[in-house]
Design a protein around this motif. Structure first.
Motif, short mmCIF file in Angstrom:
data_model
loop_
_atom_site.label_atom_id
_atom_site.label_comp_id
_atom_site.label_asym_id
_atom_site.label_seq_id
_atom_site.Cartn_x
_atom_site.Cartn_y
_atom_site.Cartn_z
N ASP A 48 0.83 -1.20 0.00
CA ASP A 48 0.00 0.00 0.00
C ASP A 48 0.87 1.26 0.00
O ASP A 48 0.61 2.20 -0.75
N LEU A 49 1.91 1.25 0.82
CA LEU A 49 2.81 2.40 0.88
C LEU A 49 3.51 2.62 -0.46
O LEU A 49 3.57 3.75 -0.96
N LEU A 50 4.02 1.55 -1.06
CA LEU A 50 4.69 1.69 -2.36
C LEU A 50 3.74 2.30 -3.39
O LEU A 50 4.13 3.21 -4.14
N ASN A 51 2.52 1.83 -3.44
CA ASN A 51 1.54 2.41 -4.37
C ASN A 51 1.39 3.90 -4.15
O ASN A 51 1.37 4.68 -5.11
N ARG A 52 1.31 4.33 -2.90
CA ARG A 52 1.14 5.76 -2.62
C ARG A 52 2.39 6.56 -2.96
O ARG A 52 2.29 7.71 -3.39
N THR A 53 3.58 5.96 -2.82
CA THR A 53 4.80 6.71 -3.13
C THR A 53 4.96 6.92 -4.64
O THR A 53 5.69 7.82 -5.05
N TYR A 54 4.30 6.12 -5.45
CA TYR A 54 4.39 6.29 -6.90
C TYR A 54 3.48 7.39 -7.43
O TYR A 54 3.64 7.82 -8.56
N GLU A 55 2.56 7.87 -6.61
CA GLU A 55 1.66 8.95 -7.03
C GLU A 55 2.48 10.22 -7.26
O GLU A 55 3.13 10.72 -6.35
N GLY A 56 2.48 10.72 -8.48
CA GLY A 56 3.19 11.96 -8.79
C GLY A 56 4.70 11.83 -8.72
O GLY A 56 5.40 12.84 -8.56
#
Length: 180
Positions: A48-56
């Motif tokens: 979940d964290l990795l997915n959020r770090t890829y935003e932008g």
């Protein structure tokens, strides 16, 4: 082939001062990644964290959505020797906000910064500097003599951070991928 970035390969010599890293910013705590086998809560949280770090992201944004997040994590885990002590996660009251994943290579002589990233709400607050300095401090207790990483030249904030910490470029290449 699709071009996804012009990469600079950087190296930091780990000798010298063992000065402790700065204290975490207010309200931020450090935790280790934990057990990352499939199906564990620790793995789900990191995915979940990795997915959020890829935003932008500014680091090879063309790669976003080209691979499944499970495959990305497995790729990170296969880079060198996984050691939970060097896979660090920054946590804020709202949850996990960033990670710094370092693996050892060359029989432990080299640390590889496999990935560092932050969720959009955590960027620009000095957390990357703190987390990377914490990782560097932890590596100095190992046999590692240097820390290496790659950065997309378009990612100016990351390039400035690495340079300010003493990383120096030793190679470069254009990254190309074949979408499947």
């Amino acid at each position: 082939l699709r071009e996804v970035g012009d990469l600079a390969y950087l190296s930091l010599v780990l000798s010298g001062s063992r000065r402790r890293p700065p204290e975490p910013p207010s309200g931020v705590e450090l935790r280790r990644a934990g057990r990352l086998t499939r199906g564990t809560d620790d793995r789900r949280r990191l995915l979940d964290l990795l997915n959020r770090t890829y935003e932008g992201t500014l680091d090879c944004p063309e790669l976003c959505c080209m691979r499944d997040i499970e495959d990305i994590l497995d790729s990170h885990l296969s880079a060198g020797e996984f050691d939970e002590r060097h896979w660090l996660i920054a946590r804020h009251a709202t949850g996990d906000v960033g990670c710094c994943l370092v693996s050892l290579t060359d029989q432990g002589a080299t640390g590889e910064l496999v990935y560092i990233g932050f969720a959009p709400e955590a960027r620009g607050r000095g957390l990357a500097r703190w987390l990377l300095q914490t990782s560097i401090y932890g590596l100095r207790a190992t046999r590692a003599q240097r820390l290496v990483c790659a950065v997309d030249r378009r990612n100016a904030p990351a390039a400035r951070l690495y340079e300010s910490l003493g990383f120096r470029e030793f190679a470069s290449r254009r990254a190309l991928v074949i979408p499947v």
